[in-house]
Design a protein around this motif. Structure first.
Motif, short mmCIF file in Angstrom:
data_model
loop_
_atom_site.label_atom_id
_atom_site.label_comp_id
_atom_site.label_asym_id
_atom_site.label_seq_id
_atom_site.Cartn_x
_atom_site.Cartn_y
_atom_site.Cartn_z
N GLU A 48 0.86 -1.18 0.00
CA GLU A 48 0.00 0.00 0.00
C GLU A 48 0.90 1.23 0.00
O GLU A 48 1.73 1.38 0.89
CB GLU A 48 -0.91 0.01 1.23
N GLY A 49 0.76 2.06 -1.01
CA GLY A 49 1.62 3.23 -1.07
C GLY A 49 1.21 4.14 -2.20
O GLY A 49 0.44 3.75 -3.07
N ASP A 50 1.77 5.35 -2.13
CA ASP A 50 1.42 6.36 -3.13
C ASP A 50 2.68 6.69 -3.93
O ASP A 50 3.74 6.94 -3.36
CB ASP A 50 0.91 7.60 -2.39
N LEU A 51 2.54 6.70 -5.24
CA LEU A 51 3.71 6.95 -6.09
C LEU A 51 4.29 8.33 -5.90
O LEU A 51 5.46 8.56 -6.20
CB LEU A 51 3.34 6.75 -7.57
N THR A 52 3.48 9.26 -5.39
CA THR A 52 4.04 10.61 -5.18
C THR A 52 4.97 10.65 -3.97
O THR A 52 5.66 11.65 -3.74
CB THR A 52 2.92 11.67 -5.02
N ASP A 53 5.01 9.57 -3.20
CA ASP A 53 5.93 9.47 -2.05
C ASP A 53 7.09 8.55 -2.44
O ASP A 53 6.98 7.32 -2.41
CB ASP A 53 5.15 8.90 -0.85
N LYS A 54 8.20 9.16 -2.86
CA LYS A 54 9.29 8.36 -3.46
C LYS A 54 9.86 7.35 -2.47
O LYS A 54 10.26 6.24 -2.86
CB LYS A 54 10.40 9.29 -3.98
N GLY A 55 9.86 7.71 -1.17
CA GLY A 55 10.40 6.79 -0.17
C GLY A 55 9.64 5.46 -0.16
O GLY A 55 10.26 4.38 -0.06
N THR A 56 8.33 5.53 -0.27
CA THR A 56 7.54 4.29 -0.28
C THR A 56 7.83 3.47 -1.53
O THR A 56 7.87 2.24 -1.50
CB THR A 56 6.03 4.63 -0.24
N VAL A 100 9.76 5.86 -12.29
CA VAL A 100 10.77 5.63 -13.33
C VAL A 100 12.18 5.81 -12.74
O VAL A 100 13.08 4.99 -12.96
CB VAL A 100 10.53 6.60 -14.52
N GLU A 101 12.35 6.87 -11.95
CA GLU A 101 13.67 7.10 -11.35
C GLU A 101 14.08 5.96 -10.43
O GLU A 101 15.21 5.49 -10.46
CB GLU A 101 13.66 8.41 -10.52
N THR A 102 13.13 5.49 -9.65
CA THR A 102 13.45 4.42 -8.71
C THR A 102 13.75 3.12 -9.46
O THR A 102 14.68 2.39 -9.11
CB THR A 102 12.27 4.20 -7.73
N ALA A 103 12.97 2.85 -10.50
CA ALA A 103 13.22 1.64 -11.30
C ALA A 103 14.65 1.68 -11.85
O ALA A 103 15.40 0.70 -11.74
CB ALA A 103 12.19 1.54 -12.42
N VAL A 104 15.03 2.83 -12.41
CA VAL A 104 16.38 2.95 -12.99
C VAL A 104 17.44 2.79 -11.90
O VAL A 104 18.44 2.07 -12.07
CB VAL A 104 16.50 4.32 -13.72
N CYS A 108 16.06 -1.90 -12.67
CA CYS A 108 14.87 -2.58 -13.18
C CYS A 108 14.47 -1.82 -14.45
O CYS A 108 13.81 -0.79 -14.39
CB CYS A 108 13.78 -2.51 -12.10
N LEU A 109 14.90 -2.31 -15.59
CA LEU A 109 14.91 -1.47 -16.80
C LEU A 109 13.85 -1.83 -17.84
O LEU A 109 13.83 -1.26 -18.92
CB LEU A 109 16.31 -1.51 -17.44
N ASP A 110 12.97 -2.78 -17.51
CA ASP A 110 11.90 -3.13 -18.46
C ASP A 110 10.58 -2.58 -17.94
O ASP A 110 10.14 -2.92 -16.84
CB ASP A 110 11.82 -4.65 -18.64
N PHE A 111 9.94 -1.75 -18.75
CA PHE A 111 8.85 -0.91 -18.24
C PHE A 111 7.72 -0.86 -19.27
O PHE A 111 7.91 -0.45 -20.41
CB PHE A 111 9.42 0.49 -18.03
N VAL A 112 6.54 -1.26 -18.84
CA VAL A 112 5.35 -1.22 -19.71
C VAL A 112 4.42 -0.15 -19.16
O VAL A 112 4.06 -0.17 -17.98
CB VAL A 112 4.64 -2.59 -19.75
#
Ligand code: UFG
Length: 326
Positions: A48-56, A100-104, A108-112
Motif C-alpha cells: 500500500e503506497g502512493d507513487l508521489t511518495d518516493k520513499g515508499t 521511473v527514477e526508482t526503477a532505474v 529494473c529497466l523493463d517498463f510497460v
C-alpha cells in the motif's frame, strides 16, 4: 519473475495481475487504494503506497526487487482533469517520475506503460495510428503524454526499455467474473448503462446528440479488458526478449456510438435502458478509433473477446455478482 504492477487494485491492473499469474509471473501490486479495491488484489502480494511518495516506492523496490514494471496507476477521469488539472500533473506525472527514477536506480529497466488515445485529442474523425501527432484536449491526456516523454528521456540516458500502450476504451470484465470494472463515482458509459438496466440508477444521460457523427453521439473504439491485458503480457515478453522500445495502440478499429452501445446493452440484457439527452461533456473528443494493426502484426496480439455483445455480456455477468464493497 516478479513484476511490480502499479494500480494492481484497479480495473485494468487487477485483470493484468490475473493474466500475469496465469502466465507464470508473480505480480506485486503497488496501489494507494484511492480508486482501486483491496478485494481486487487476488493474485499476489501488495504494497500500500502512493507513487508521489518516493520513499515508499523505494522501499517497495528494496523489499520485492521486481524484474519489470507494469505501470497502470493513474487518475483517469476527464471531468476531474478539467476541473483540477494540478491534481493530474502531480499525481500522474510526479508519481510516474518517482517510479521511473526508482526503477532505474534499482536496475529494473523493463517498463510497460499505460497511455491513452486521449493523447491524440480530436483529429477530425481521422483514424488514429501510432504516428498521428499527439494533441491532447485535457490535462489527463497531457499528463500521459508527458510520461511518454519521460520514458523516452530515461531511455536515452539510462537505458530504460519501454513499451507504451495507448488504450482506446477498455470495457468488459474477466469472463470468470473474479474481477471487473467498479469505479466510485462511475463515469464510464457501459457500467452506467448496466446500472440503469439493473435499476441502480434512473437513466443514462447521453452527453450530446449534436456531434458530427452518423447518429449525433460520440464514437469510441472499445477493447475487451482481457484482450488488453493479454497485449501487456506480449509487451512484457517483447521487452524481455530484448526488442526495441515501441508504442502500440490497443483498439480494434471499429467505432461504436453512444447510442449503438446502449442498443447493444438492450439486446444483450434483454431489458430496457432508460435514457435522457443531456449537454455535451467538456473535454470529450468526437471520435476516437484506432487505425493501427501494429500490435497484431508485431506483437502477434489477437483480440478474441472484443466484440460489443461479448464485452457487454462479460460486464453484465460481473455487474450481477460484483462483491467489491462501497
Ligand atoms: N457517455 C455518455 N453518458 C454517460 C457516460 C458516457 O453519453 O453517462 C459518453 C461519453 O460522452 C463518451 C462515451 O460515452 O462519448 C464514452 O465515455 P466514457 O466515459 O465511457 O469513456 P471516455 O471515452 O470518456 O473515456 C475513455 C477512458 C477514460 C479516459 C478517456 C480519455 O475510459 O479513462 O477515454 O479520452 F480518460
Amino acid at each position: 519473475m516478479k513484476i511490480l504492477v502499479t494500480g494492481g487494485a484497479g480495473y485494468i491492473g487487477s485483470h493484468a495481475c490475473k493474466a500475469l499469474a496465469r502466465s507464470g509471473f508473480t505480480p506485486i501490486t503497488f496501489d494507494n487504494f484511492s480508486t482501486g479495491w483491496r478485494e481486487a488484489v487476488r493474485f499476489g502480494p501488495y504494497v500500500e503506497g502512493d507513487l508521489t511518495d518516493k520513499g515508499t516506492v523505494e522501499n517497495a523496490f528494496k523489499k520485492h526487487q521486481p524484474d519489470a514494471v507494469l505501470h497502470f496507476a493513474a487518475l483517469s477521469r476527464v471531468d476531474e482533469a478539467m476541473a483540477n488539472p494540478g491534481l493530474y500533473w502531480r499525481n500522474n506525472v510526479l508519481g510516474s517520475l518517482n517510479l521511473v527514477e526508482t526503477a532505474v536506480e534499482h536496475g529494473c529497466l523493463d517498463f510497460v506503460f499505460s497511455s491513452t488515445c486521449a493523447t491524440y485529442g480530436d483529429q477530425d474523425g481521422v483514424v488514429l495510428d501510432e504516428d498521428t501527432v499527439q494533441a491532447p484536449l485535457n490535462a489527463y491526456g497531457a499528463s500521459k503524454q508527458a510520461v511518454e516523454r519521460i520514458l523516452h528521456d530515461f531511455s536515452t540516458t539510462h537505458g530504460l526499455r519501454h513499451v507504451i500502450f495507448r488504450y482506446f476504451n477498455v470495457a468488459g470484465a474477466d469472463p470468470d467474473a473474479e474481477v471487473g470494472e467498479f469505479h466510485r463515482p462511475e463515469t464510464h458509459l457501459i457500467p452506467i448503462v448496466l446500472d440503469a438496466v439493473a435499476g441502480a440508477r434512473d437513466q443514462v444521460t447521453i452527453y450530446g446528440t449534436d456531434y458530427p457523427t452518423e447518429d449525433g453521439t460520440c464514437v469510441r473504439d472499445y477493447v475487451h479488458v482481457s484482450d488488453l491485458v493479454d497485449a501487456h503480457i506480449l509487451g512484457l515478453r517483447w521487452l524481455l526478449d530484448g526488442k526495441e522500445n515501441r508504442v502500440f495502440n490497443l483498439g480494434t478499429g471499429s467505432g461504436f456510438s453512444v447510442r449503438e452501445v446502449i442498443d447493444a446493452a438492450r439486446r444483450v440484457t434483454n431489458r430496457e435502458v432508460p435514457t435522457e439527452i443531456g449537454d455535451r461533456r467538456p473535454g470529450d473528443a468526437i471520435k476516437l478509433v484506432s487505425g493501427s494493426s501494429r500490435a497484431e502484426e508485431e506483437l502477434n496480439w489477437q483480440p478474441t473477446k472484443s466484440t460489443m455483445p461479448q464485452m457487454i455480456e462479460d460486464a453484465w455477468r460481473w455487474h450481477q455478482v460484483a462483491d467489491y464493497k462501497e
